[in-house]
Design an enzyme around this catalytic site. Structure first.
Site, PDB file in Angstrom:
ATOM      1  CG  PHE A  47      -0.284  -0.199   2.544  1.00 17.79           C
ATOM      2  CD1 PHE A  47       0.321   0.856   3.210  1.00 17.79           C
ATOM      3  CD2 PHE A  47      -0.258  -1.456   3.125  1.00 17.79           C
ATOM      4  CE1 PHE A  47       0.944   0.669   4.431  1.00 17.79           C
ATOM      5  CE2 PHE A  47       0.364  -1.658   4.362  1.00 17.79           C
ATOM      6  CZ  PHE A  47       0.966  -0.586   5.012  1.00 17.79           C
ATOM      7  NE  ARG A  87       1.231   5.391  17.924  1.00 15.42           N
ATOM      8  CZ  ARG A  87       1.313   5.172  16.604  1.00 15.42           C
ATOM      9  NH1 ARG A  87       1.829   6.072  15.787  1.00 15.42           N
ATOM     10  NH2 ARG A  87       0.874   4.055  16.088  1.00 15.42           N
ATOM     11  CG  HIS A 129       1.762  10.936  11.214  1.00 14.30           C
ATOM     12  ND1 HIS A 129       2.185   9.646  10.971  1.00 14.30           N
ATOM     13  CD2 HIS A 129       2.797  11.554  11.841  1.00 14.30           C
ATOM     14  CE1 HIS A 129       3.432   9.508  11.412  1.00 14.30           C
ATOM     15  NE2 HIS A 129       3.824  10.653  11.949  1.00 14.30           N
TER      16      HIS A 129
HETATM   17  N1  UDP Z   1      -1.842   2.180   6.459  1.00 11.79           N
HETATM   18  C1  UDP Z   1      -2.756   1.535   5.628  1.00 11.79           C
HETATM   19  N2  UDP Z   1      -2.872   0.162   5.706  1.00 11.79           N
HETATM   20  C2  UDP Z   1      -2.123  -0.585   6.570  1.00 11.79           C
HETATM   21  C3  UDP Z   1      -1.207   0.077   7.410  1.00 11.79           C
HETATM   22  C4  UDP Z   1      -1.092   1.447   7.327  1.00 11.79           C
HETATM   23  O1  UDP Z   1      -3.462   2.187   4.848  1.00 11.79           O
HETATM   24  O2  UDP Z   1      -2.283  -1.823   6.603  1.00 11.79           O
HETATM   25  C5  UDP Z   1      -1.699   3.658   6.378  1.00 11.79           C
HETATM   26  C6  UDP Z   1      -2.469   4.383   7.481  1.00 11.79           C
HETATM   27  O3  UDP Z   1      -2.999   5.599   6.932  1.00 11.79           O
HETATM   28  C7  UDP Z   1      -1.381   4.652   8.502  1.00 11.79           C
HETATM   29  C8  UDP Z   1      -0.167   4.904   7.609  1.00 11.79           C
HETATM   30  O4  UDP Z   1      -0.337   4.008   6.517  1.00 11.79           O
HETATM   31  O5  UDP Z   1      -1.698   5.745   9.343  1.00 11.79           O
HETATM   32  C9  UDP Z   1       1.159   4.670   8.301  1.00 11.79           C
HETATM   33  O6  UDP Z   1       1.194   3.387   8.839  1.00 11.79           O
HETATM   34  P1  UDP Z   1       1.826   3.075  10.263  1.00 11.79           P
HETATM   35  O7  UDP Z   1       2.025   1.598  10.349  1.00 11.79           O
HETATM   36  O8  UDP Z   1       3.018   3.947  10.504  1.00 11.79           O
HETATM   37  O9  UDP Z   1       0.629   3.447  11.286  1.00 11.79           O
HETATM   38  P2  UDP Z   1       0.435   4.712  12.258  1.00 11.79           P
HETATM   39  O10 UDP Z   1       1.760   4.974  12.927  1.00 11.79           O
HETATM   40  O11 UDP Z   1      -0.025   5.864  11.393  1.00 11.79           O
HETATM   41  O12 UDP Z   1      -0.632   4.281  13.233  1.00 11.79           O
HETATM   42 MG    MG Z   2       3.651   5.272  12.056  1.00 12.31          MG
END
Ligand code: UDP
Ligand code: MG
Length: 167
Positions: free
Chosen positions: A58, A91, A125
């Site tokens: 993705f 968070r 984020h």
């Molecule tokens: N994301 C997604 N599908 C997934 C994992 C992540 O669309 O399976 C997107 C989602 O918008 C997320 C961003 O990618 O906020 C960054 O992913 P991360 O694992 O860093 O999660 P976060 O720290 O934002 O919770």
């Molecule tokens: Mg992240």
């Protein structure tokens, strides 16, 4: 322990007019805002920000997402919050990455959705830990844009720099 954390209100958050709601929720933390700006996100910045996800299927979708290509809003609101346990507090308020799994009262649980192509549009984020926070804050902000001294900086004398100024 006092910490800094990068918050981005993502393009879906802006398009859904959620800025006020999200900032109100974040104000529950009693943390201090020490930097804020609207940013048009170039592809290089998006890719650097999400570089830990480069190998994910993705990756391209989230680059387009953070650049605002999916929402006709080519900008994000970037902020740095500072104070005790800032990362954990933000968070927790944001909720889980997957908005369907996020607690219903969290920001992502309240306002997020999963698109038909499977992207988690989760409106905000939040940096995941202290080293990521430092990396991300340095990526999105220069030392002059943050009103406290978070990290060591240097002065650069520019003789032939070009910059814009009001005419
Ligand atoms: N994301 C997604 N599908 C997934 C994992 C992540 O669309 O399976 C997107 C989602 O918008 C997320 C961003 O990618 O906020 C960054 O992913 P991360 O694992 O860093 O999660 P976060 O720290 O934002 O919770
Ligand atoms: Mg992240």
């Amino acid at each position: 322990m006092n910490q800094a954390v990068l918050i981005l209100i993502k393009p879906d958050g802006l398009k859904k007019s959620l800025t006020g709601n999200i900032l109100t929720r974040l104000s529950e933390t009693k943390l201090e805002i020490v930097a804020a700006k609207i940013v048009r996100v170039p592809r290089e910045l998006a890719e650097e920000h999400y570089k830990h996800l480069k190998d994910k299927p993705f990756f391209n979708d989230i680059i387009q997402y953070i650049q605002g290509e999916l929402h006709d809003r080519k900008k994000v609101l970037a902020l740095v919050y500072w104070g005790k346990d800032a990362i954990k507090k933000c968070r927790e308020l944001a909720g889980a990455t997957n908005p369907e799994e996020a607690e219903a009262t969290s920001i992502r649980g309240s306002y997020g959705r999963i698109t038909t192509s499977g992207v988690y549009e989760n409106v905000i984020h939040v940096s995941s830990d202290e080293s990521e926070a430092q990396r991300e804050i340095k990526l999105w902000f220069g030392p002059d844009e943050i009103i406290v001294e978070l990290y060591p900086y240097k002065k650069i004398v520019c003789k032939e720099c070009t910059r814009t100024a009001w005419a």
